[in-house]
Write a protein that holds these residues in place. Sequence first.
Motif, PDB file in Angstrom:
ATOM      1  N   CYS A 146       0.850  -1.191   0.000  1.00  0.00           N
ATOM      2  CA  CYS A 146       0.000   0.000   0.000  1.00  0.00           C
ATOM      3  C   CYS A 146       0.886   1.241   0.000  1.00  0.00           C
ATOM      4  N   ILE A 147       0.604   2.193  -0.903  1.00  0.00           N
ATOM      5  CA  ILE A 147       1.316   3.469  -0.967  1.00  0.00           C
ATOM      6  C   ILE A 147       0.269   4.573  -0.870  1.00  0.00           C
ATOM      7  N   VAL A 148       0.459   5.506   0.068  1.00  0.00           N
ATOM      8  CA  VAL A 148      -0.533   6.549   0.282  1.00  0.00           C
ATOM      9  C   VAL A 148       0.151   7.907   0.408  1.00  0.00           C
ATOM     10  N   GLY A 149      -0.490   8.950  -0.155  1.00  0.00           N
ATOM     11  CA  GLY A 149      -0.022  10.319   0.007  1.00  0.00           C
ATOM     12  C   GLY A 149       1.175  10.648  -0.871  1.00  0.00           C
ATOM     13  N   GLY A 150       1.956  11.662  -0.436  1.00  0.00           N
ATOM     14  CA  GLY A 150       3.115  12.124  -1.185  1.00  0.00           C
ATOM     15  C   GLY A 150       2.768  13.244  -2.155  1.00  0.00           C
ATOM     16  N   SER A 160      -0.865  14.606  -2.551  1.00  0.00           N
ATOM     17  CA  SER A 160      -1.752  13.576  -3.084  1.00  0.00           C
ATOM     18  C   SER A 160      -2.585  12.945  -1.962  1.00  0.00           C
ATOM     19  N   ASP A 161      -3.834  12.588  -2.291  1.00  0.00           N
ATOM     20  CA  ASP A 161      -4.683  11.838  -1.360  1.00  0.00           C
ATOM     21  C   ASP A 161      -4.930  10.429  -1.872  1.00  0.00           C
ATOM     22  N   ARG A 162      -4.137  10.005  -2.865  1.00  0.00           N
ATOM     23  CA  ARG A 162      -4.387   8.717  -3.492  1.00  0.00           C
ATOM     24  C   ARG A 162      -3.811   7.554  -2.681  1.00  0.00           C
ATOM     25  N   LEU A 163      -4.519   6.429  -2.742  1.00  0.00           N
ATOM     26  CA  LEU A 163      -4.047   5.172  -2.165  1.00  0.00           C
ATOM     27  C   LEU A 163      -3.927   4.161  -3.301  1.00  0.00           C
ATOM     28  N   TRP A 164      -2.720   3.626  -3.460  1.00  0.00           N
ATOM     29  CA  TRP A 164      -2.461   2.617  -4.476  1.00  0.00           C
ATOM     30  C   TRP A 164      -2.089   1.305  -3.795  1.00  0.00           C
ATOM     31  N   THR A 165      -2.531   0.183  -4.387  1.00  0.00           N
ATOM     32  CA  THR A 165      -2.153  -1.124  -3.854  1.00  0.00           C
ATOM     33  C   THR A 165      -1.611  -1.998  -4.977  1.00  0.00           C
ATOM     34  N   LEU A 166      -0.661  -2.879  -4.614  1.00  0.00           N
ATOM     35  CA  LEU A 166      -0.063  -3.831  -5.548  1.00  0.00           C
ATOM     36  C   LEU A 166       0.033  -5.181  -4.862  1.00  0.00           C
ATOM     37  N   ASP A 167      -0.551  -6.200  -5.466  1.00  0.00           N
ATOM     38  CA  ASP A 167      -0.491  -7.557  -4.929  1.00  0.00           C
ATOM     39  C   ASP A 167       0.865  -8.156  -5.284  1.00  0.00           C
ATOM     40  N   LEU A 168       1.742  -8.312  -4.302  1.00  0.00           N
ATOM     41  CA  LEU A 168       3.088  -8.806  -4.559  1.00  0.00           C
ATOM     42  C   LEU A 168       3.108 -10.285  -4.910  1.00  0.00           C
ATOM     43  N   SER A 169       2.024 -11.007  -4.631  1.00  0.00           N
ATOM     44  CA  SER A 169       1.946 -12.402  -5.064  1.00  0.00           C
ATOM     45  C   SER A 169       1.583 -12.494  -6.550  1.00  0.00           C
ATOM     46  N   ASP A 170       1.083 -11.409  -7.127  1.00  0.00           N
ATOM     47  CA  ASP A 170       0.759 -11.344  -8.552  1.00  0.00           C
ATOM     48  C   ASP A 170       1.020  -9.924  -9.052  1.00  0.00           C
ATOM     49  N   PRO A 171       2.292  -9.504  -9.086  1.00  0.00           N
ATOM     50  CA  PRO A 171       2.594  -8.108  -9.437  1.00  0.00           C
ATOM     51  C   PRO A 171       2.209  -7.740 -10.872  1.00  0.00           C
ATOM     52  N   ASP A 172       2.134  -8.732 -11.754  1.00  0.00           N
ATOM     53  CA  ASP A 172       1.788  -8.427 -13.142  1.00  0.00           C
ATOM     54  C   ASP A 172       0.364  -7.882 -13.267  1.00  0.00           C
ATOM     55  N   ALA A 173      -0.459  -8.105 -12.243  1.00  0.00           N
ATOM     56  CA  ALA A 173      -1.824  -7.565 -12.276  1.00  0.00           C
ATOM     57  C   ALA A 173      -1.817  -6.043 -12.171  1.00  0.00           C
ATOM     58  N   GLY A 174      -0.700  -5.486 -11.739  1.00  0.00           N
ATOM     59  CA  GLY A 174      -0.546  -4.041 -11.726  1.00  0.00           C
ATOM     60  C   GLY A 174      -1.143  -3.353 -10.511  1.00  0.00           C
ATOM     61  N   TRP A 175      -0.987  -2.031 -10.504  1.00  0.00           N
ATOM     62  CA  TRP A 175      -1.446  -1.214  -9.394  1.00  0.00           C
ATOM     63  C   TRP A 175      -2.951  -0.964  -9.493  1.00  0.00           C
ATOM     64  N   ILE A 176      -3.598  -0.877  -8.339  1.00  0.00           N
ATOM     65  CA  ILE A 176      -5.040  -0.577  -8.276  1.00  0.00           C
ATOM     66  C   ILE A 176      -5.213   0.691  -7.453  1.00  0.00           C
ATOM     67  N   GLU A 177      -5.948   1.651  -8.000  1.00  0.00           N
ATOM     68  CA  GLU A 177      -6.247   2.865  -7.236  1.00  0.00           C
ATOM     69  C   GLU A 177      -7.470   2.617  -6.367  1.00  0.00           C
ATOM     70  N   ARG A 178      -7.321   2.833  -5.069  1.00  0.00           N
ATOM     71  CA  ARG A 178      -8.401   2.601  -4.115  1.00  0.00           C
ATOM     72  C   ARG A 178      -9.091   3.927  -3.767  1.00  0.00           C
ATOM     73  N   THR A 179     -10.064   3.832  -2.877  1.00  0.00           N
ATOM     74  CA  THR A 179     -10.766   5.035  -2.426  1.00  0.00           C
ATOM     75  C   THR A 179      -9.766   6.037  -1.840  1.00  0.00           C
ATOM     76  N   ALA A 180      -9.899   7.293  -2.240  1.00  0.00           N
ATOM     77  CA  ALA A 180      -8.951   8.329  -1.818  1.00  0.00           C
ATOM     78  C   ALA A 180      -9.024   8.555  -0.309  1.00  0.00           C
ATOM     79  N   LEU A 181      -7.894   8.960   0.253  1.00  0.00           N
ATOM     80  CA  LEU A 181      -7.804   9.263   1.680  1.00  0.00           C
ATOM     81  C   LEU A 181      -8.669  10.476   2.015  1.00  0.00           C
TER      82      LEU A 181
END
Length: 822
Positions: A146-150, A160-181
């Motif tokens: 999970c990466i948030v802010g910055g 930024s108020d964005r929250l991004w997530t990346l599944d490290l067990s399947d990184p090829d699926a890419g980043w997903i933007e979640r509900t903003a902070l």
Amino acid sequence: MCPALAACLLATALGGDASILRSTELPTWPQATSRAGFVAGHWNGRLVVAGGTDGSRHHDDVHVLDLAEGTWTVADGTLPRPTADAVSLTVPELGILIAGGTDGSNHHDEVFLLRVEGDVLDVEPLPNLPVPTAAAAGALLGRTLCIVGGHDAPAATIASDRLWTLDLSDPDAGWIERTALPGGGRILPTTGVHADRLLVFGGQTVEGGRRADRTDAWAWSSTDDAWTGLAELPSSAVGAASPAIPVGHDALVLLGGGLDTLLVYAPITDTWRTADPPRTLDADDSEAADANRRTVAVSPTVPLPDGVVTAGPNAERLLMIRPVLPSGQLASMDWIVIAFYLLALVAMGFYFAGREHGTDDFFLAGGRIPWWAAGISIFATGLSAITFMAIPAKAYETDWVYFFTLNGAVVLAPVVAYVFLPFYRRLGLTTAYEYLERRFGPSVRLLGSGQFILAQLGRVSVVVFLPALALSAVTGIDVIVCITLMGLLAIVYTVLGGIEVVIWSDVLQAVVLMGGALLAVWIMLSDIPGGLGGAIEAAAAHDKLRLINPGFDLTQPVLLVVILGTLFNNIIPYTSDQAVIQRYLTTPDERSARFAIWTGGLLAIPSSILFFGLGTLLWVWYRTHPESLAPLGAVDQILPWFIVTQLPTGVSGLVIAAIFAAAMSSIDSSMNSVSTAWTTDFHRRFRPNLDDRAALRVARWTTVLFGIVGTAAAILIATLDIRSVLDLWFKVLGLFASGLCGLFILGIFTRRPGTVAAIAGLATSAAVNFVVGTWTNVNVLLIAGFGIVSCVAAGMLVGWFLPGRGEHEGLTIASPPPAAGP
């Protein structure tokens, strides 16, 4: 920002000790000038520190500290580019993850894993961030990054108020933007992790180039992608160690970020308190520290603040920071009370030893036990330390959705008293598994009795470990010493007094434990604003009194799961557990045994209200007294901690002694019932001419041997990482005991199944439980149900094609055993 091992560095001028964090000096930082914003992590026993800025330029070099040898080296290789203010997290088995950052001119979106093998640097790329980002915060929720802010550029005028997530067990699926902070964007926040939630604390907003410190806090749930507001920080924290430092089970510590004190957050009660820092800044360094502090966490137990000072006599000192769990202190009077209580149990063993003239006395107390004592003993056998500590802990941590699991005995009491009990009383049995031989044959009896012994081994290891863990936390005695002490004392008095001392010690500990719980309730209600009404209002406002969890998700404690789990998990001990059935056989007659069953069942109602209410009151009390909530190693320690720190001297010792006794009650019940099963179902089965005195010697030696093995199993459990002992107990119950219960149901309620069908049912149950427990996420409450149903279903199916032979008169519900004459 990264989790790994228990060590941390502090590139700062700090000095002093802390109550919950402790510091140790490490080898001097090898750089000639201080650096801020570097990335760091732990890999293969070494601390890796890379990049950062010294104020004039950004760096790409990588330095490695061997924590065992205490030496610094420079890695053969550099970062892909000069980097500062990136997110860095140690990912177990993968490496040090670095995301984003800045080179002073531009922010970047690269994400990669960094590993150091020997002196060689290995860089493994991962999917880039959707936008360039620096001064963000990150954390790992399991294998989800999970990466948030910055912000996205050095001259950015908004955070930024964005929250991004990346599944490290399947990184090829890419980043997903979640509900903003909520509450707007921010830089330099601190993250934390609790259960399945990402926590975000403080930071700074950037609007129109102007910065403002934040004190708000938020929790993001990975299950529904929703944010929830948390209690505000007592003071702002910008660039504190991120992720926050976990101390024990339910405390997160914010260190650095310009804070003069430590901020300690309790996720369960959603409260803050302050604590003294492990070191205090030198006066000459305080101004520089406030201006430049930026912290990188190397592990959950190891923060690495960097760039705290740019000048000062101690600027190059490196400190290792470790969390410290406090231990309660019992007064001398408490220890005296504990000693007298435990000695009283041994004295009871000597008293009843004079009445143990043969196996009938040792196993069945000669039928001398009054129904009310047998009923309390049935209740106390289930009470043990699991109910007294784990149930309040569940209510403290969550809500009342498990409430019905303690009341299944009331629903099942008429079925047990009028259907199962006649078979155990009228057939003249010593163990329940003698019925299995009459119904299915000797092989099934041996299998059933053997499975019961294994189930008791699992039970003892769990219900002894739990109080030992709690007692260790509140007394300072090593957990293994606690387990050993309880095991030895239980062996002594059980060998002496047999089932009679077991039952009467159950009565004593039930009275003391219930009395201690009531006293704790009274003390808390007298110190909660508004008393009972205020407590109910506070708990209801935070959904702590929820009884029903609607839905059909079998992985969660929804209503359907709780109801089915209650029925299946309660029918097991009342119908197939020798430790409980043996109580039915110690009363003078069947009518008394029936009263005992009803007594044990009815006592469950007030006790379940008491213990769930106790957990909720603990939550309310600690919300109103956050300064009294110390970081604990496990949530199951919360009630013993309150007992030791808040109950009057002497009374706390008595209740702690009763917890000891409750654990020993679990050991003694298992020891005596296993001794009964082994002597009756195995030893006498193959040596029918064994005289009663010799059989009594076998029973006593079996008691000693099982007590030693059970104690050793509890010590083994103490070395494992178990989040909830209650969940573990449900798994043990389902794995070993459910198939055995299925055998009794199959035998009493059907006629066609015989030996082959019974063995097939037992084997199927074991296989189904293994598959369900290993490869599914089904809620632990259902594991026993799968075992029972699969045993009965497989037995009936095989019995249909391969019916058993033999006379079933007096062995099934269709032809029950005749009642005894007047």
